[in-house]
Design an enzyme around this catalytic site. Structure first.
Site, PDB file in Angstrom:
ATOM      1  N   TYR A   1      -8.091   1.403   6.531  1.00 17.68           N
ATOM      2  CA  TYR A   1      -7.750   1.980   5.234  1.00 17.68           C
ATOM      3  C   TYR A   1      -6.982   0.956   4.431  1.00 17.68           C
ATOM      4  O   TYR A   1      -6.052   0.332   4.940  1.00 17.68           O
ATOM      5  CB  TYR A   1      -6.908   3.240   5.413  1.00 17.68           C
ATOM      6  CG  TYR A   1      -6.707   4.013   4.138  1.00 17.68           C
ATOM      7  CD1 TYR A   1      -7.725   4.817   3.644  1.00 17.68           C
ATOM      8  CD2 TYR A   1      -5.521   3.925   3.415  1.00 17.68           C
ATOM      9  CE1 TYR A   1      -7.563   5.523   2.472  1.00 17.68           C
ATOM     10  CE2 TYR A   1      -5.350   4.624   2.234  1.00 17.68           C
ATOM     11  CZ  TYR A   1      -6.379   5.424   1.767  1.00 17.68           C
ATOM     12  OH  TYR A   1      -6.228   6.119   0.589  1.00 17.68           O
TER      13      TYR A   1
ATOM     14  N   ALA B   1      -4.492  -1.041   1.869  1.00 14.34           N
ATOM     15  CA  ALA B   1      -3.079  -0.904   1.521  1.00 14.34           C
ATOM     16  C   ALA B   1      -2.939  -0.163   0.198  1.00 14.34           C
ATOM     17  O   ALA B   1      -3.599  -0.477  -0.783  1.00 14.34           O
ATOM     18  CB  ALA B   1      -2.439  -2.281   1.411  1.00 14.34           C
TER      19      ALA B   1
ATOM     20  N   GLU C   1     -13.924  -1.490  15.642  1.00 15.30           N
ATOM     21  CA  GLU C   1     -13.234  -1.310  14.368  1.00 15.30           C
ATOM     22  C   GLU C   1     -13.983  -2.047  13.267  1.00 15.30           C
ATOM     23  O   GLU C   1     -14.392  -3.194  13.428  1.00 15.30           O
ATOM     24  CB  GLU C   1     -11.800  -1.841  14.444  1.00 15.30           C
ATOM     25  CG  GLU C   1     -11.056  -1.743  13.097  1.00 15.30           C
ATOM     26  CD  GLU C   1      -9.655  -2.298  13.144  1.00 15.30           C
ATOM     27  OE1 GLU C   1      -8.827  -1.703  13.857  1.00 15.30           O
ATOM     28  OE2 GLU C   1      -9.394  -3.338  12.489  1.00 15.30           O
TER      29      GLU C   1
ATOM     30  N   ASP D   1       2.019  -2.181   6.900  1.00 15.54           N
ATOM     31  CA  ASP D   1       2.895  -3.232   6.391  1.00 15.54           C
ATOM     32  C   ASP D   1       3.002  -3.133   4.881  1.00 15.54           C
ATOM     33  O   ASP D   1       2.007  -2.859   4.197  1.00 15.54           O
ATOM     34  CB  ASP D   1       2.347  -4.619   6.764  1.00 15.54           C
ATOM     35  CG  ASP D   1       2.332  -4.827   8.273  1.00 15.54           C
ATOM     36  OD1 ASP D   1       3.328  -4.455   8.920  1.00 15.54           O
ATOM     37  OD2 ASP D   1       1.329  -5.355   8.785  1.00 15.54           O
TER      38      ASP D   1
ATOM     39  N   ARG E   1       1.954   2.810  10.966  1.00 17.60           N
ATOM     40  CA  ARG E   1       3.075   2.617  10.048  1.00 17.60           C
ATOM     41  C   ARG E   1       2.630   1.812   8.844  1.00 17.60           C
ATOM     42  O   ARG E   1       2.922   2.150   7.703  1.00 17.60           O
ATOM     43  CB  ARG E   1       4.227   1.895  10.781  1.00 17.60           C
ATOM     44  CG  ARG E   1       5.411   1.519   9.889  1.00 17.60           C
ATOM     45  CD  ARG E   1       6.189   2.749   9.472  1.00 17.60           C
ATOM     46  NE  ARG E   1       7.314   2.398   8.608  1.00 17.60           N
ATOM     47  CZ  ARG E   1       7.294   2.401   7.288  1.00 17.60           C
ATOM     48  NH1 ARG E   1       6.189   2.737   6.651  1.00 17.60           N
ATOM     49  NH2 ARG E   1       8.352   2.095   6.584  1.00 17.60           N
TER      50      ARG E   1
ATOM     51  N   HIS F   1       6.091  -5.738  18.609  1.00 12.19           N
ATOM     52  CA  HIS F   1       5.817  -5.821  17.176  1.00 12.19           C
ATOM     53  C   HIS F   1       6.628  -6.982  16.604  1.00 12.19           C
ATOM     54  O   HIS F   1       7.734  -7.268  17.076  1.00 12.19           O
ATOM     55  CB  HIS F   1       6.225  -4.506  16.504  1.00 12.19           C
ATOM     56  CG  HIS F   1       5.786  -4.394  15.079  1.00 12.19           C
ATOM     57  ND1 HIS F   1       6.462  -5.013  14.044  1.00 12.19           N
ATOM     58  CD2 HIS F   1       4.739  -3.744  14.507  1.00 12.19           C
ATOM     59  CE1 HIS F   1       5.854  -4.740  12.897  1.00 12.19           C
ATOM     60  NE2 HIS F   1       4.812  -3.976  13.155  1.00 12.19           N
TER      61      HIS F   1
END
Length: 321
Positions: free
Chosen positions: A55, A57, A23, A115, A113, A179
């Site tokens: 990507y 925020a 990554e 943050d 999802r 999580h």
């Protein structure tokens, strides 16, 4: 995403003993681009299955993400994988971004999802309520396209070869120790089942420090009906500051032995070697226990993650790196 064969291995490169991937994140300014390109080229020599690109925020670095993905696709033989997040996205905006990535030839995604931004009192959370919905949206965006693609036949003017269009690969995140916002033990397994039902083809775990945490989670997931590969995500921790940051974000318990070793080591080089040794030991235990591969969070530094794989016996050591 299949781990049965090494379809993206660079020509002439020695294949790793197990599937690997990395990554990266896009640079926030143009200045580090050349260094990032060198890191990508060095990582590509290890024959990874894919290199994922995070990507920003709210789309803050979305254009730069696509630039990095294009570079991977055009300048290496490695599969680029694009991160997408729900938070702050409308259906129209997310659909437009997915189509932009598809137009650029990106066929692998990580649906997250995400943050909410910490600096906004009432952030816009977006139209998508879960990464499972984002998985479905990616699938739908590709389904709207023609089911075939045409390629010119060399030497035959006007003739084309028609082939089926490749289907997108969609990875999702999962959390071996839960999580930070999970309310019960099985919530993360239930969430992974929902993502699989939506069309996810691979799961990548977030940070953990003990192999038993990964294997226990995989066992619970399999009993519940999860069948997609669950790839362990490994993060070499090379400084006390990085350790504190990832603990804050992940909610993981403090690994006391690693924490003490990093605190008492006075040199940057020594802390780097401590982080490499800890991550390599974890990789060896995971691979020996049957993990389907390893995914390493590189922090845009190729030497550390390649050092982990070399110490773990996954890659042959080379002085060129």
């Amino acid at each position: 995403m299949s781990f049965d064969a090494p379809p993206f291995a660079p020509t002439g490169a020695a294949s790793p003993r197990v599937p690997i991937s990395f990554e990266l994140y896009p640079p926030r300014t143009p200045a580090p681009v050349e260094a990032l390109h060198e890191t990508i080229q060095q990582l590509a020599t290890a024959s990874p299955r894919f290199i994922s690109v995070t990507y920003g925020a709210g789309g803050s670095v979305g254009g730069r993400s696509l630039d990095v993905l294009r570079y991977i696709r055009e300048q290496t033989t490695v599969e680029p994988l694009a991160h997408l997040t729900c938070v702050g996205s409308t259906y129209a905006g997310a659909s437009r971004l997915i189509r932009e990535f598809l137009d650029a030839g990106i066929l692998s995604f990580l649906a997250l999802r995400g943050d909410p931004p910490l600096d906004e009192s009432e952030p816009f959370l977006g139209d998508l309520e879960s990464s499972a919905q984002l998985v479905q949206l990616i699938d739908r965006a590709q389904a709207e396209r023609a089911p075939y693609q045409e390629r010119p036949i060399p030497g035959v003017p006007g003739a084309v070869q028609v082939t089926p269009r490749k289907k997108v690969n969609i990875a999702v995140a999962t959390y071996p120790n839960g999580h930070p916002r999970s309310v019960h033990r099985n919530q993360d397994v239930e969430a992974l089942l929902a993502k699989q039902a939506a069309g996810a083809t691979l799961a990548i775990t977030q940070l953990f420090f003990h192999a038993d945490d990964y294997f226990a989670f995989v066992e619970r997931a399999r009993r519940a009906g999860v069948t997609i590969p669950i790839l362990p995500g490994i993060m070499p921790i090379t400084s006390p500051a990085r350790l504190n940051r990832v603990l804050e974000l992940s909610g993981e318990e403090l690994p006391a032995e690693l924490s003490i070793a990093l605190e008492v080591e006075p040199t940057v080089e020594g802390r780097t070697q401590i982080g490499i040794a800890q991550a390599a030991a974890l990789v060896r235990e995971l691979v020996d226990g049957g993990a389907p591969g390893v995914h390493l969070y590189a922090f845009n530094q190729h030497r550390t993650v390649l050092g982990v794989l070399e110490d773990a016996g996954i890659l042959q050591s080379t002085s060129a790196r």
